[in-house]
Design a protein around this motif. Sequence first.
Motif, PDB file in Angstrom:
ATOM      1  N   THR A  30       0.814  -1.217   0.000  1.00 54.93           N
ATOM      2  CA  THR A  30       0.000   0.000   0.000  1.00 54.93           C
ATOM      3  C   THR A  30       0.850   1.270   0.000  1.00 54.93           C
ATOM      4  O   THR A  30       0.329   2.345  -0.268  1.00 54.93           O
ATOM      5  N   ARG A  31       2.135   1.136   0.349  1.00 58.77           N
ATOM      6  CA  ARG A  31       3.049   2.273   0.488  1.00 58.77           C
ATOM      7  C   ARG A  31       2.568   3.254   1.556  1.00 58.77           C
ATOM      8  O   ARG A  31       2.824   4.454   1.468  1.00 58.77           O
ATOM      9  N   GLN A  32       1.861   2.731   2.537  1.00 52.57           N
ATOM     10  CA  GLN A  32       1.407   3.538   3.656  1.00 52.57           C
ATOM     11  C   GLN A  32       2.269   3.231   4.878  1.00 52.57           C
ATOM     12  O   GLN A  32       2.894   2.179   4.966  1.00 52.57           O
ATOM     13  N   ASP A  33       2.249   4.145   5.816  1.00 50.35           N
ATOM     14  CA  ASP A  33       2.930   3.930   7.080  1.00 50.35           C
ATOM     15  C   ASP A  33       2.189   2.832   7.844  1.00 50.35           C
ATOM     16  O   ASP A  33       0.957   2.763   7.795  1.00 50.35           O
ATOM     17  N   ARG A  34       2.898   1.998   8.549  1.00 49.31           N
ATOM     18  CA  ARG A  34       2.292   0.879   9.279  1.00 49.31           C
ATOM     19  C   ARG A  34       1.317   1.340  10.353  1.00 49.31           C
ATOM     20  O   ARG A  34       0.437   0.595  10.760  1.00 49.31           O
ATOM     21  N   ARG A  35       1.465   2.556  10.812  1.00 44.34           N
ATOM     22  CA  ARG A  35       0.552   3.080  11.836  1.00 44.34           C
ATOM     23  C   ARG A  35      -0.799   3.468  11.255  1.00 44.34           C
ATOM     24  O   ARG A  35      -1.751   3.693  11.990  1.00 44.34           O
ATOM     25  N   ASP A  36      -0.898   3.548   9.923  1.00 46.37           N
ATOM     26  CA  ASP A  36      -2.132   3.992   9.274  1.00 46.37           C
ATOM     27  C   ASP A  36      -3.176   2.893   9.124  1.00 46.37           C
ATOM     28  O   ASP A  36      -4.335   3.180   8.831  1.00 46.37           O
ATOM     29  N   PHE A  37      -2.791   1.631   9.268  1.00 45.00           N
ATOM     30  CA  PHE A  37      -3.735   0.529   9.101  1.00 45.00           C
ATOM     31  C   PHE A  37      -3.519  -0.497  10.207  1.00 45.00           C
ATOM     32  O   PHE A  37      -2.483  -0.493  10.867  1.00 45.00           O
ATOM     33  N   THR A  38      -4.503  -1.352  10.380  1.00 45.27           N
ATOM     34  CA  THR A  38      -4.397  -2.372  11.421  1.00 45.27           C
ATOM     35  C   THR A  38      -3.985  -3.709  10.817  1.00 45.27           C
ATOM     36  O   THR A  38      -4.153  -3.946   9.620  1.00 45.27           O
ATOM     37  N   ALA A  39      -3.483  -4.573  11.678  1.00 42.94           N
ATOM     38  CA  ALA A  39      -3.144  -5.932  11.240  1.00 42.94           C
ATOM     39  C   ALA A  39      -4.414  -6.664  10.821  1.00 42.94           C
ATOM     40  O   ALA A  39      -4.390  -7.473   9.889  1.00 42.94           O
ATOM     41  N   GLY A  40      -5.535  -6.362  11.476  1.00 43.04           N
ATOM     42  CA  GLY A  40      -6.807  -6.990  11.115  1.00 43.04           C
ATOM     43  C   GLY A  40      -7.249  -6.642   9.711  1.00 43.04           C
ATOM     44  O   GLY A  40      -7.736  -7.502   8.972  1.00 43.04           O
ATOM     45  N   GLU A  41      -7.093  -5.388   9.322  1.00 40.88           N
ATOM     46  CA  GLU A  41      -7.452  -4.980   7.956  1.00 40.88           C
ATOM     47  C   GLU A  41      -6.632  -5.749   6.932  1.00 40.88           C
ATOM     48  O   GLU A  41      -7.166  -6.244   5.934  1.00 40.88           O
ATOM     49  N   MET A  42      -5.332  -5.848   7.173  1.00 43.77           N
ATOM     50  CA  MET A  42      -4.462  -6.550   6.225  1.00 43.77           C
ATOM     51  C   MET A  42      -4.735  -8.045   6.222  1.00 43.77           C
ATOM     52  O   MET A  42      -4.736  -8.669   5.167  1.00 43.77           O
ATOM     53  N   THR A  43      -4.992  -8.616   7.392  1.00 42.36           N
ATOM     54  CA  THR A  43      -5.280 -10.044   7.466  1.00 42.36           C
ATOM     55  C   THR A  43      -6.541 -10.373   6.668  1.00 42.36           C
ATOM     56  O   THR A  43      -6.567 -11.338   5.899  1.00 42.36           O
TER      57      THR A  43
END
Length: 93
Positions: free
Chosen positions: A51-64
């Motif tokens: 996504t080229r986003q900072d890791r703080r911008d999304f949750t692990a749940g969203e990616m999972t």
Amino acid sequence: MRCVIAHFPFDFVKSEVEQLMAGITPEPALGPCVVIGRRTYPVKQVGAVITRQDRRDFTAGEMTRALTRLGFTCVTAPAPTPPESTELPGFQF
């Protein structure tokens, strides 16, 4: 497949994710992880790359959820085991 991650829409294809992650060394696996090819990556690492986003911008749940919908296997890495105690048995202060 269309996914919304951190309020931004993305169109992901499984082969594109595999291609983006090729050649990237996995970080130590702690918590939610995804198996891509023969490697296991933390989902936050994969999310940051694709996504080229900072890791703080999304949750692990969203990616999972997104990676599972794409057909990847998501697992939870075991917590590291604590080192053995160096105390002598029966010895107390």
